[in-house]
Scaffold this active site. Structure first.
Site, PDB file in Angstrom:
ATOM      1  N   LYS A 167       0.857  -1.191   0.000  1.00 36.48           N
ATOM      2  CA  LYS A 167       0.000   0.000   0.000  1.00 36.48           C
ATOM      3  C   LYS A 167       0.891   1.238   0.000  1.00 36.48           C
ATOM      4  O   LYS A 167       1.806   1.343   0.828  1.00 36.48           O
ATOM      5  CB  LYS A 167      -0.810  -0.033   1.290  1.00 36.48           C
ATOM      6  CG  LYS A 167      -2.243   0.378   1.197  1.00 36.48           C
ATOM      7  CD  LYS A 167      -2.865   0.121   2.552  1.00 36.48           C
ATOM      8  CE  LYS A 167      -4.254   0.586   2.627  1.00 36.48           C
ATOM      9  NZ  LYS A 167      -4.726   0.578   4.022  1.00 36.48           N
TER      10      LYS A 167
HETATM   11  C1  E4P Z   1      -8.062   0.774   4.718  1.00 35.69           C
HETATM   12  O1  E4P Z   1      -7.387   0.452   3.765  1.00 35.69           O
HETATM   13  C2  E4P Z   1      -7.979   2.111   5.327  1.00 35.69           C
HETATM   14  O2  E4P Z   1      -6.696   2.364   5.820  1.00 35.69           O
HETATM   15  C3  E4P Z   1      -9.030   2.229   6.391  1.00 35.69           C
HETATM   16  O3  E4P Z   1     -10.260   1.774   5.879  1.00 35.69           O
HETATM   17  C4  E4P Z   1      -9.152   3.636   6.944  1.00 35.69           C
HETATM   18  O4  E4P Z   1     -10.261   3.691   7.804  1.00 35.69           O
HETATM   19  P1  E4P Z   1     -10.533   4.900   8.822  1.00 35.69           P
HETATM   20  O5  E4P Z   1     -10.836   6.105   8.015  1.00 35.69           O
HETATM   21  O6  E4P Z   1     -11.706   4.427   9.623  1.00 35.69           O
HETATM   22  O7  E4P Z   1      -9.276   5.047   9.646  1.00 35.69           O
END
Ligand code: E4P
Length: 217
Positions: free
Chosen positions: A83
């Site tokens: 990522k």
């Molecule tokens: C997933 O890939 C993201 O990092 C995650 O869904 C972020 O979620 P949040 O906005 O609740 O921290």
């Protein structure tokens, strides 16, 4: 639509896998920071449990750093998806890593323009953050719909991974829009199972059955 678990907790993932509804996992630095132990070990354990794409995020902020870190993360397990945060460095890193056959999830995407650029550099996944968009009083699912439309226009292979999900309505809307993946916090996965009428209905079926058994006895 694929369902990923948005968690870096191996026990949580291991408990959900037997339900057979989980296709992958997303983690981020905030989620991994909550876990004890070596993060690479944690990611390896999650990969062994889910045997599907597991997103592991770089923390480097320059392209070369992201590329080096991405290669090290990808070496943990064949299921790792690297990522990278959206930006000029992330886009460059995505192009290089994708060119090497490493799958990349471009994260922190908040506009269709950003999603278009991520697809152009071969991202395997793009992650629009719907909950955080709605935190600033903007329509998060409209962002998803625009990205799906753009990707369909040009037949990009990048999968739209709906992230920052806050409840079942996001999951249902993502599926209606044809998003490829929705990553859900464990509590949202629980919510998908729940309906009061299911509970009331089951209680009545069992009570009726018990009543009939008592009459026959
Ligand atoms: C997933 O890939 C993201 O990092 C995650 O869904 C972020 O979620 P949040 O906005 O609740 O921290």
């Amino acid at each position: 639509m694929k369902i990923f678990v948005d968690s870096a907790n191996p026990e949580t993932v291991e408990a959900l896998v037997p339900l057979r509804i989980v296709d992958g996992v997303t983690t981020n630095p905030s989620l991994l920071a909550r876990e004890s132990g070596d993060p690479h070990e944690t990611l390896a354990r999650i990969c062994r449990a889910v045997r599907g794409p597991v997103s592991a995020e770089v923390v480097a902020t320059d392209a070369d750093g992201m590329i080096g870190e991405g290669r090290r993360l990808a070496a943990i397990d064949e299921h790792i998806v690297v990522k990278v945060p959206f930006g000029k460095a992330g886009v460059q890193a995505c192009a290089v890593l994708s060119g090497e056959g490493i799958r990349v999830n471009v994260t922190l995407v908040f506009s269709p323009a950003q999603a278009l650029l991520a697809a152009k550099v071969g991202a395997a996944f793009v992650s629009p953050f719907v909950g955080r968009v709605e935190d600033i009083a903007t329509d998060g699912m409209d962002l998803v719909s625009r990205i799906v439309e753009i990707y369909e226009n040009y037949e990009f292979e990048t999968e739209v991974l709906v992230a920052s999900v806050r409840g079942p309505a996001h999951v249902v809307e993502a599926a209606r829009m044809g998003a490829d993946v929705c990553t859900c916090p464990p509590k949202v996965i629980d919510m998908l199972f729940n309906h009061p009428l299911t509970d009331i209905g089951l209680a009545k079926f069992l009570a009726d059955w018990d009543k009939a058994q008592a009459v026959r006895a």
